[in-house]
Design a protein around this motif. Structure first.
Motif, PDB file in Angstrom:
ATOM      1  N   ALA A  31       0.839  -1.206   0.000  1.00  0.00           N
ATOM      2  CA  ALA A  31       0.000   0.000   0.000  1.00  0.00           C
ATOM      3  C   ALA A  31       0.872   1.253   0.000  1.00  0.00           C
ATOM      4  CB  ALA A  31      -0.941   0.000   1.204  1.00  0.00           C
ATOM      5  N   LEU A  32       1.927   1.244   0.812  1.00  0.00           N
ATOM      6  CA  LEU A  32       2.832   2.393   0.853  1.00  0.00           C
ATOM      7  C   LEU A  32       3.561   2.570  -0.479  1.00  0.00           C
ATOM      8  CD1 LEU A  32       4.264   2.052   4.455  1.00  0.00           C
ATOM      9  CD2 LEU A  32       2.603   3.741   3.615  1.00  0.00           C
ATOM     10  N   HIS A  33       3.943   1.472  -1.101  1.00  0.00           N
ATOM     11  CA  HIS A  33       4.590   1.547  -2.419  1.00  0.00           C
ATOM     12  C   HIS A  33       3.627   2.163  -3.440  1.00  0.00           C
ATOM     13  CE1 HIS A  33       7.218   0.510  -5.732  1.00  0.00           C
ATOM     14  NE2 HIS A  33       6.183  -0.038  -6.339  1.00  0.00           N
ATOM     15  N   THR A  34       2.381   1.745  -3.406  1.00  0.00           N
ATOM     16  CA  THR A  34       1.374   2.302  -4.308  1.00  0.00           C
ATOM     17  C   THR A  34       1.193   3.791  -4.045  1.00  0.00           C
ATOM     18  OG1 THR A  34       0.235   0.179  -4.439  1.00  0.00           O
ATOM     19  CG2 THR A  34      -1.038   2.136  -5.035  1.00  0.00           C
ATOM     20  N   LEU A  35       1.190   4.172  -2.769  1.00  0.00           N
ATOM     21  CA  LEU A  35       1.051   5.577  -2.412  1.00  0.00           C
ATOM     22  C   LEU A  35       2.221   6.400  -2.963  1.00  0.00           C
ATOM     23  CD1 LEU A  35      -0.645   7.648  -0.921  1.00  0.00           C
ATOM     24  CD2 LEU A  35       0.585   7.039   1.173  1.00  0.00           C
ATOM     25  N   VAL A  36       3.418   5.850  -2.904  1.00  0.00           N
ATOM     26  CA  VAL A  36       4.596   6.531  -3.476  1.00  0.00           C
ATOM     27  C   VAL A  36       4.388   6.750  -4.978  1.00  0.00           C
ATOM     28  CG1 VAL A  36       7.044   6.239  -4.028  1.00  0.00           C
ATOM     29  CG2 VAL A  36       6.223   5.768  -1.724  1.00  0.00           C
ATOM     30  N   LEU A  37       3.870   5.743  -5.658  1.00  0.00           N
ATOM     31  CA  LEU A  37       3.604   5.888  -7.093  1.00  0.00           C
ATOM     32  C   LEU A  37       2.579   6.984  -7.348  1.00  0.00           C
ATOM     33  CD1 LEU A  37       3.504   2.122  -8.166  1.00  0.00           C
ATOM     34  CD2 LEU A  37       5.372   3.769  -8.481  1.00  0.00           C
ATOM     35  N   PHE A  38       1.518   7.027  -6.531  1.00  0.00           N
ATOM     36  CA  PHE A  38       0.504   8.084  -6.670  1.00  0.00           C
ATOM     37  C   PHE A  38       1.130   9.459  -6.491  1.00  0.00           C
ATOM     38  CE2 PHE A  38      -3.359   5.356  -5.135  1.00  0.00           C
ATOM     39  CZ  PHE A  38      -3.347   4.670  -6.328  1.00  0.00           C
ATOM     40  N   ALA A  44       4.160  15.398  -6.648  1.00  0.00           N
ATOM     41  CA  ALA A  44       4.367  15.928  -5.303  1.00  0.00           C
ATOM     42  C   ALA A  44       5.805  16.431  -5.183  1.00  0.00           C
ATOM     43  CB  ALA A  44       4.096  14.847  -4.267  1.00  0.00           C
ATOM     44  N   ARG A  45       5.945  17.553  -4.465  1.00  0.00           N
ATOM     45  CA  ARG A  45       7.264  18.157  -4.286  1.00  0.00           C
ATOM     46  C   ARG A  45       7.592  18.212  -2.797  1.00  0.00           C
ATOM     47  NH1 ARG A  45       4.448  22.355  -6.634  1.00  0.00           N
ATOM     48  NH2 ARG A  45       5.100  23.576  -4.855  1.00  0.00           N
ATOM     49  N   GLU A  46       8.846  18.436  -2.499  1.00  0.00           N
ATOM     50  CA  GLU A  46       9.301  18.556  -1.110  1.00  0.00           C
ATOM     51  C   GLU A  46       8.494  19.625  -0.376  1.00  0.00           C
ATOM     52  OE1 GLU A  46      11.613  17.349   2.090  1.00  0.00           O
ATOM     53  OE2 GLU A  46      11.761  16.542   0.065  1.00  0.00           O
ATOM     54  N   ASP A  47       8.134  20.696  -1.075  1.00  0.00           N
ATOM     55  CA  ASP A  47       7.355  21.778  -0.467  1.00  0.00           C
ATOM     56  C   ASP A  47       5.963  21.320  -0.026  1.00  0.00           C
ATOM     57  OD1 ASP A  47       9.522  23.312  -1.166  1.00  0.00           O
ATOM     58  OD2 ASP A  47       8.500  24.424  -2.756  1.00  0.00           O
ATOM     59  N   VAL A  49       5.303  18.545   1.551  1.00  0.00           N
ATOM     60  CA  VAL A  49       5.391  17.665   2.719  1.00  0.00           C
ATOM     61  C   VAL A  49       4.761  18.266   3.977  1.00  0.00           C
ATOM     62  CG1 VAL A  49       6.975  16.456   4.281  1.00  0.00           C
ATOM     63  CG2 VAL A  49       7.333  16.363   1.809  1.00  0.00           C
ATOM     64  N   PRO A  50       5.129  19.496   4.406  1.00  0.00           N
ATOM     65  CA  PRO A  50       4.563  20.018   5.654  1.00  0.00           C
ATOM     66  C   PRO A  50       3.031  20.075   5.652  1.00  0.00           C
ATOM     67  CG  PRO A  50       6.434  21.347   4.981  1.00  0.00           C
ATOM     68  CD  PRO A  50       6.128  20.401   3.845  1.00  0.00           C
ATOM     69  N   GLU A  51       2.452  20.549   4.567  1.00  0.00           N
ATOM     70  CA  GLU A  51       0.989  20.623   4.500  1.00  0.00           C
ATOM     71  C   GLU A  51       0.372  19.229   4.514  1.00  0.00           C
ATOM     72  OE1 GLU A  51      -2.721  22.164   1.750  1.00  0.00           O
ATOM     73  OE2 GLU A  51      -0.698  22.789   1.211  1.00  0.00           O
ATOM     74  N   SER A  52       0.990  18.300   3.825  1.00  0.00           N
ATOM     75  CA  SER A  52       0.482  16.929   3.784  1.00  0.00           C
ATOM     76  C   SER A  52       0.489  16.300   5.172  1.00  0.00           C
ATOM     77  CB  SER A  52       1.315  16.076   2.831  1.00  0.00           C
ATOM     78  OG  SER A  52       1.243  16.587   1.530  1.00  0.00           O
ATOM     79  N   ILE A  53       1.565  16.512   5.898  1.00  0.00           N
ATOM     80  CA  ILE A  53       1.648  15.975   7.258  1.00  0.00           C
ATOM     81  C   ILE A  53       0.588  16.628   8.137  1.00  0.00           C
ATOM     82  CG2 ILE A  53       3.081  15.865   9.337  1.00  0.00           C
ATOM     83  CD1 ILE A  53       5.502  15.533   7.436  1.00  0.00           C
ATOM     84  N   ALA A  54       0.457  17.949   8.040  1.00  0.00           N
ATOM     85  CA  ALA A  54      -0.533  18.665   8.846  1.00  0.00           C
ATOM     86  C   ALA A  54      -1.947  18.179   8.547  1.00  0.00           C
ATOM     87  CB  ALA A  54      -0.421  20.169   8.602  1.00  0.00           C
TER      88      ALA A  54
END
Length: 66
Positions: A31-38, A44-47, A49-54
């Motif tokens: 599932a995590l591998h599939t999520l990485v592909l998505f 998705a960019r490094e920028d 990440v913070p919003e995604s985590i929040a």
């Protein structure tokens, strides 16, 4: 399909957590591998990440690889 529905807000996060935790370790990794592909397809960019985590509701320290 479940990951896609979670990303679109069609399923509540709690349901996604319950689903993920119910998977075997092998299936969690798939599932995590599939999520990485998505994420790659979404450009998705490094920028992002913070919003995604929040938005995920998880602790920022929970995302660190061990």
């Amino acid at each position: 399909m479940i990951l896609n529905e979670l990303a679109q807000g069609l399923r509540p996060t709690a349901e996604g957590v319950e689903w993920f935790e119910g998977l075997s370790e092998v299936d969690q990794r798939k599932a995590l591998h599939t999520l990485v592909l998505f994420c790659g397809q979404a450009r998705a960019r490094e920028d992002d990440v913070p919003e995604s985590i929040a938005r995920s509701g998880i602790r920022p320290t929970h995302t660190r690889l061990r």
